[in-house]
Design a protein around this motif. Structure first.
Motif, PDB file in Angstrom:
ATOM      1  N   GLU A  59      25.981  39.590  47.191  1.00  0.00           N
ATOM      2  CA  GLU A  59      27.141  38.869  46.593  1.00  0.00           C
ATOM      3  C   GLU A  59      27.392  39.973  45.442  1.00  0.00           C
ATOM      4  OE1 GLU A  59      28.366  34.522  45.200  1.00  0.00           O
ATOM      5  OE2 GLU A  59      26.497  35.148  44.982  1.00  0.00           O
ATOM      6  N   LYS A  60      28.738  40.207  45.430  1.00  0.00           N
ATOM      7  CA  LYS A  60      29.492  40.830  44.519  1.00  0.00           C
ATOM      8  C   LYS A  60      30.334  39.887  43.703  1.00  0.00           C
ATOM      9  CE  LYS A  60      32.108  45.286  43.698  1.00  0.00           C
ATOM     10  NZ  LYS A  60      32.830  46.091  44.436  1.00  0.00           N
ATOM     11  N   LEU A  61      29.930  39.676  42.401  1.00  0.00           N
ATOM     12  CA  LEU A  61      30.957  38.717  41.566  1.00  0.00           C
ATOM     13  C   LEU A  61      32.239  39.403  40.989  1.00  0.00           C
ATOM     14  CD1 LEU A  61      27.946  36.997  39.607  1.00  0.00           C
ATOM     15  CD2 LEU A  61      29.324  36.243  41.537  1.00  0.00           C
ATOM     16  N   PRO A  62      33.093  38.754  40.631  1.00  0.00           N
ATOM     17  CA  PRO A  62      34.460  39.520  40.080  1.00  0.00           C
ATOM     18  C   PRO A  62      33.978  39.863  38.590  1.00  0.00           C
ATOM     19  CG  PRO A  62      34.582  37.282  40.499  1.00  0.00           C
ATOM     20  CD  PRO A  62      33.346  37.466  40.981  1.00  0.00           C
ATOM     21  N   GLU A  63      34.548  40.921  38.271  1.00  0.00           N
ATOM     22  CA  GLU A  63      34.314  41.428  36.858  1.00  0.00           C
ATOM     23  C   GLU A  63      34.347  40.417  35.837  1.00  0.00           C
ATOM     24  OE1 GLU A  63      33.428  44.578  35.919  1.00  0.00           O
ATOM     25  OE2 GLU A  63      33.447  45.091  38.333  1.00  0.00           O
ATOM     26  N   SER A  64      35.395  39.308  35.806  1.00  0.00           N
ATOM     27  CA  SER A  64      35.620  38.402  35.016  1.00  0.00           C
ATOM     28  C   SER A  64      34.392  37.420  34.690  1.00  0.00           C
ATOM     29  CB  SER A  64      36.969  37.533  35.069  1.00  0.00           C
ATOM     30  OG  SER A  64      36.757  36.955  36.547  1.00  0.00           O
ATOM     31  N   ALA A  65      33.596  37.259  35.853  1.00  0.00           N
ATOM     32  CA  ALA A  65      32.574  36.607  36.005  1.00  0.00           C
ATOM     33  C   ALA A  65      31.267  37.160  35.423  1.00  0.00           C
ATOM     34  CB  ALA A  65      32.039  36.134  37.239  1.00  0.00           C
ATOM     35  N   LEU A  66      31.474  38.402  35.474  1.00  0.00           N
ATOM     36  CA  LEU A  66      30.179  39.101  34.763  1.00  0.00           C
ATOM     37  C   LEU A  66      30.199  39.370  33.169  1.00  0.00           C
ATOM     38  CD1 LEU A  66      30.202  42.121  37.180  1.00  0.00           C
ATOM     39  CD2 LEU A  66      28.801  40.153  37.267  1.00  0.00           C
ATOM     40  N   ALA A  67      31.445  38.957  32.492  1.00  0.00           N
ATOM     41  CA  ALA A  67      31.581  39.209  31.136  1.00  0.00           C
ATOM     42  C   ALA A  67      30.776  38.195  30.443  1.00  0.00           C
ATOM     43  CB  ALA A  67      32.904  38.786  30.625  1.00  0.00           C
TER      44      ALA A  67
END
Length: 193
Positions: free
Chosen positions: A52-60
């Protein structure tokens, strides 16, 4: 075969058809037609694991309530978000990508085996190839794959064992491990017993 296993087998066969150059059958075609369209050179298709690759905004990382309560608020009266920026942030939903892995072995023109690892994305239109990686460690040695067994861990990543011989007359094959950790790092090595 249970319903899950027969569905998995059918998806693997259909996906393998695409990998080796065949055309994907339409949903209206029956399973018999899909199976006959699979390349005769296909040896093994093993799929499993997940990524699963989370969007950049979810990784903040958002500050915790405790941190924000202890820190003084910074006043920036001139830096208010514009209406355009606010609308963009609200209308662009953060979408994550996810899927599974597929390990494919097929017989090349010289009768040796070629092995590839694919990262498959689950899309609204069905599975799609995200990346394809050649397993150079096996392909460079002109090996003959005799078996592939996926190890189901139920955790993010993928693990499989490939049995291969460098000479078909050898009594026992060498075992290779293909391991992908939860971060997507690939490790391929000859097993030592």
């Amino acid at each position: 075969m249970t319903g899950f296993h027969s569905t998995t087998a059918a998806l693997a066969l259909l996906s393998a058809t695409w990998l080796v150059g065949g055309t994907m059958p339409s949903p209206a075609q029956d399973a018999g037609t899909a199976i006959t369209e699979v390349s005769d050179r296909l040896l093994f298709v093993v799929s499993g694991g997940f990524w699963e690759k989370l969007p950049e905004s979810a990784l903040a990382v958002e500050p915790s309530e405790e941190q924000t309560a202890n820190e003084p608020a910074e006043a920036a009266p001139d830096e208010t978000p514009s209406a355009e920026t606010a609308d963009t942030e609200e209308t662009a939903p953060a979408v994550s990508k996810r899927g599974y892995y597929r390990l494919v072995a097929f017989r090349a023109e010289d009768n040796t085996s070629r092995v590839y690892l694919q990262q498959m994305a689950l899309t609204d239109d069905g599975p799609a190839v995200e990346t394809t990686t050649e397993i150079e460690e096996l392909n460079a040695s002109s090996s003959y794959v005799t078996n592939i067994v996926q190890e189901g861990t139920g955790e993010m990543g993928f693990s499989a064992f490939i049995a291969a011989k460098t000479d078909p007359s050898l009594p026992e094959p060498d075992t290779w491990t293909v391991f992908i950790d939860e971060f997507g790092a690939i490790t391929i090595e000859k097993a030592t017993n």
